[in-house]
Design an enzyme around this catalytic site. Sequence first.
Site, PDB file in Angstrom:
ATOM      1  N   HIS A  66      -3.136  -8.257   0.642  1.00  0.00           N
ATOM      2  CA  HIS A  66      -2.415  -7.043  -0.063  1.00  0.00           C
ATOM      3  C   HIS A  66      -0.821  -7.470  -0.854  1.00  0.00           C
ATOM      4  O   HIS A  66      -0.615  -7.266  -1.803  1.00  0.00           O
ATOM      5  CB  HIS A  66      -2.159  -5.936   0.811  1.00  0.00           C
ATOM      6  CG  HIS A  66      -3.301  -4.937   1.055  1.00  0.00           C
ATOM      7  ND1 HIS A  66      -3.725  -4.347   0.144  1.00  0.00           N
ATOM      8  CD2 HIS A  66      -3.799  -4.619   2.120  1.00  0.00           C
ATOM      9  CE1 HIS A  66      -4.890  -3.445   0.429  1.00  0.00           C
ATOM     10  NE2 HIS A  66      -4.947  -3.864   1.817  1.00  0.00           N
ATOM     11  N   CYS A  74     -10.528  -0.312   4.275  1.00  0.00           N
ATOM     12  CA  CYS A  74      -9.118  -0.471   3.907  1.00  0.00           C
ATOM     13  C   CYS A  74      -8.651   1.212   3.386  1.00  0.00           C
ATOM     14  O   CYS A  74      -9.372   1.876   2.926  1.00  0.00           O
ATOM     15  CB  CYS A  74      -9.037  -1.195   2.333  1.00  0.00           C
ATOM     16  SG  CYS A  74      -7.129  -1.460   1.906  1.00  0.00           S
ATOM     17  N   LEU A  75      -7.405   1.317   3.977  1.00  0.00           N
ATOM     18  CA  LEU A  75      -6.876   2.714   3.747  1.00  0.00           C
ATOM     19  C   LEU A  75      -6.787   2.982   2.232  1.00  0.00           C
ATOM     20  O   LEU A  75      -6.673   4.008   1.987  1.00  0.00           O
ATOM     21  CB  LEU A  75      -5.472   2.677   4.543  1.00  0.00           C
ATOM     22  CG  LEU A  75      -5.649   2.909   5.958  1.00  0.00           C
ATOM     23  CD1 LEU A  75      -4.338   2.859   6.631  1.00  0.00           C
ATOM     24  CD2 LEU A  75      -6.279   4.159   6.421  1.00  0.00           C
ATOM     25  N   HIS A 109      -6.425 -10.011   5.624  1.00  0.00           N
ATOM     26  CA  HIS A 109      -6.761  -8.945   4.697  1.00  0.00           C
ATOM     27  C   HIS A 109      -5.349  -8.172   4.207  1.00  0.00           C
ATOM     28  O   HIS A 109      -4.990  -7.997   3.277  1.00  0.00           O
ATOM     29  CB  HIS A 109      -7.604  -7.743   5.445  1.00  0.00           C
ATOM     30  CG  HIS A 109      -7.462  -6.570   4.579  1.00  0.00           C
ATOM     31  ND1 HIS A 109      -8.877  -6.100   4.294  1.00  0.00           N
ATOM     32  CD2 HIS A 109      -6.709  -5.553   4.604  1.00  0.00           C
ATOM     33  CE1 HIS A 109      -8.711  -4.833   3.803  1.00  0.00           C
ATOM     34  NE2 HIS A 109      -7.259  -4.549   3.815  1.00  0.00           N
ATOM     35  N   GLU A 110      -4.248  -7.990   5.281  1.00  0.00           N
ATOM     36  CA  GLU A 110      -3.165  -7.463   4.749  1.00  0.00           C
ATOM     37  C   GLU A 110      -2.403  -8.555   4.178  1.00  0.00           C
ATOM     38  O   GLU A 110      -1.695  -8.127   3.158  1.00  0.00           O
ATOM     39  CB  GLU A 110      -2.153  -7.266   6.345  1.00  0.00           C
ATOM     40  CG  GLU A 110      -3.263  -6.032   7.111  1.00  0.00           C
ATOM     41  CD  GLU A 110      -3.548  -4.947   6.247  1.00  0.00           C
ATOM     42  OE1 GLU A 110      -3.217  -4.599   5.391  1.00  0.00           O
ATOM     43  OE2 GLU A 110      -4.513  -4.502   6.891  1.00  0.00           O
ATOM     44  N   GLN A 119       0.872  -1.275  -0.005  1.00  0.00           N
ATOM     45  CA  GLN A 119      -0.075   0.007   0.024  1.00  0.00           C
ATOM     46  C   GLN A 119       0.898   1.343   0.074  1.00  0.00           C
ATOM     47  O   GLN A 119       0.330   2.405  -0.292  1.00  0.00           O
ATOM     48  CB  GLN A 119      -0.878   0.152   1.168  1.00  0.00           C
ATOM     49  CG  GLN A 119      -2.096  -1.193   1.018  1.00  0.00           C
ATOM     50  CD  GLN A 119      -2.749  -1.172   2.429  1.00  0.00           C
ATOM     51  OE1 GLN A 119      -2.407  -1.603   3.397  1.00  0.00           O
ATOM     52  NE2 GLN A 119      -3.922  -0.239   2.566  1.00  0.00           N
TER      53      GLN A 119
HETATM   54  C1  QAP Z   1      -7.909  -3.711   7.178  1.00  0.00           C
HETATM   55  O1  QAP Z   1      -8.224  -1.248   7.172  1.00  0.00           O
HETATM   56  C2  QAP Z   1      -9.079  -4.168   8.053  1.00  0.00           C
HETATM   57  O2  QAP Z   1     -12.392   3.751   4.593  1.00  0.00           O
HETATM   58  C3  QAP Z   1      -7.363  -2.215   7.989  1.00  0.00           C
HETATM   59  O3  QAP Z   1     -11.907   6.484   5.303  1.00  0.00           O
HETATM   60  C4  QAP Z   1     -10.336  -3.376   8.227  1.00  0.00           C
HETATM   61  O4  QAP Z   1      -7.147  -0.171   8.560  1.00  0.00           O
HETATM   62  C5  QAP Z   1      -9.505  -5.437   8.572  1.00  0.00           C
HETATM   63  C6  QAP Z   1      -9.621   3.221   7.210  1.00  0.00           C
HETATM   64  C7  QAP Z   1     -11.396  -3.575   8.698  1.00  0.00           C
HETATM   65  C8  QAP Z   1     -10.653  -5.743   9.242  1.00  0.00           C
HETATM   66  C9  QAP Z   1     -11.523  -5.042   9.200  1.00  0.00           C
HETATM   67  C10 QAP Z   1     -10.626   3.025   6.056  1.00  0.00           C
HETATM   68  C11 QAP Z   1      -9.474   4.474   7.443  1.00  0.00           C
HETATM   69  C12 QAP Z   1      -8.891   2.331   7.755  1.00  0.00           C
HETATM   70  C13 QAP Z   1     -11.378   4.018   5.518  1.00  0.00           C
HETATM   71  C14 QAP Z   1      -7.919  -0.104   7.871  1.00  0.00           C
HETATM   72  C15 QAP Z   1     -11.187   5.433   5.953  1.00  0.00           C
HETATM   73  C16 QAP Z   1     -10.175   5.829   7.078  1.00  0.00           C
HETATM   74  C17 QAP Z   1      -8.805   0.971   7.277  1.00  0.00           C
HETATM   75 CO    CO Z   2      -6.154  -2.953   3.176  1.00  0.00          CO
END
Ligand code: QAP
Ligand code: CO
Length: 167
Positions: free
Chosen positions: A137, A91-92, A133-134, A51
């Site tokens: 990526h 997801c960031l 999830h990671e 990412q």
């Molecule tokens: C992955 O995701 C994850 O849409 C990590 O506007 C997420 O840190 C795994 C984020 C949820 C399992 C459950 C997303 C920040 C952060 C956004 C994140 C946003 C600002 C996502």
């Molecule tokens: Co992600």
Amino acid sequence: MAPLEILEFPDPRLRTPAKAVAEVDGKLVELADRMLRSMYQAPGIGLAATQVNVHRALLVIDVSEKKDSPIVLINPEIIDDEGELETAEGCLSVPGFYEPVTRAEKVQVQAVNRDGNEFTMTAEGLLAVCIQHEMDHLQGKLFVDYLSNTKRQMIRKKLLKQQKQRA
Ligand code: QAP
Ligand code: CO
């Protein structure tokens, strides 16, 4: 230090598979620390090197409430999994969108830590989901790939529009 720039879907560089890390040197540890800082700043709970446009098998996670439990996984491998769990994932690299994805509920992971030592850990619930999830990526895979084509195209269109407005 400025936070690392995070690539956004549908940037094709997010599709680059990561190569294994050959050696945990100072440069890699520094990258892991910068990734953690960028993740906390975002704020997020997980970030893969892919990412930030570094195509090495490295990811950072902290799912703790107090943000005091950073985990660095280098060359991670899932050696066992169990059960199923549906979570609304975000997801960031896909800002603003959360959609349900089904993953294993529990995983056993083998990896190398930031000291260069191999270890195994068992994770369940949100931590297990985040690891999966990671790790996706690192293979060039995104959570939107698990959604319907219609939903993925809708997200793609909206993000492209936002990105053009920003540029
Ligand atoms: C992955 O995701 C994850 O849409 C990590 O506007 C997420 O840190 C795994 C984020 C949820 C399992 C459950 C997303 C920040 C952060 C956004 C994140 C946003 C600002 C996502
Ligand atoms: Co992600």
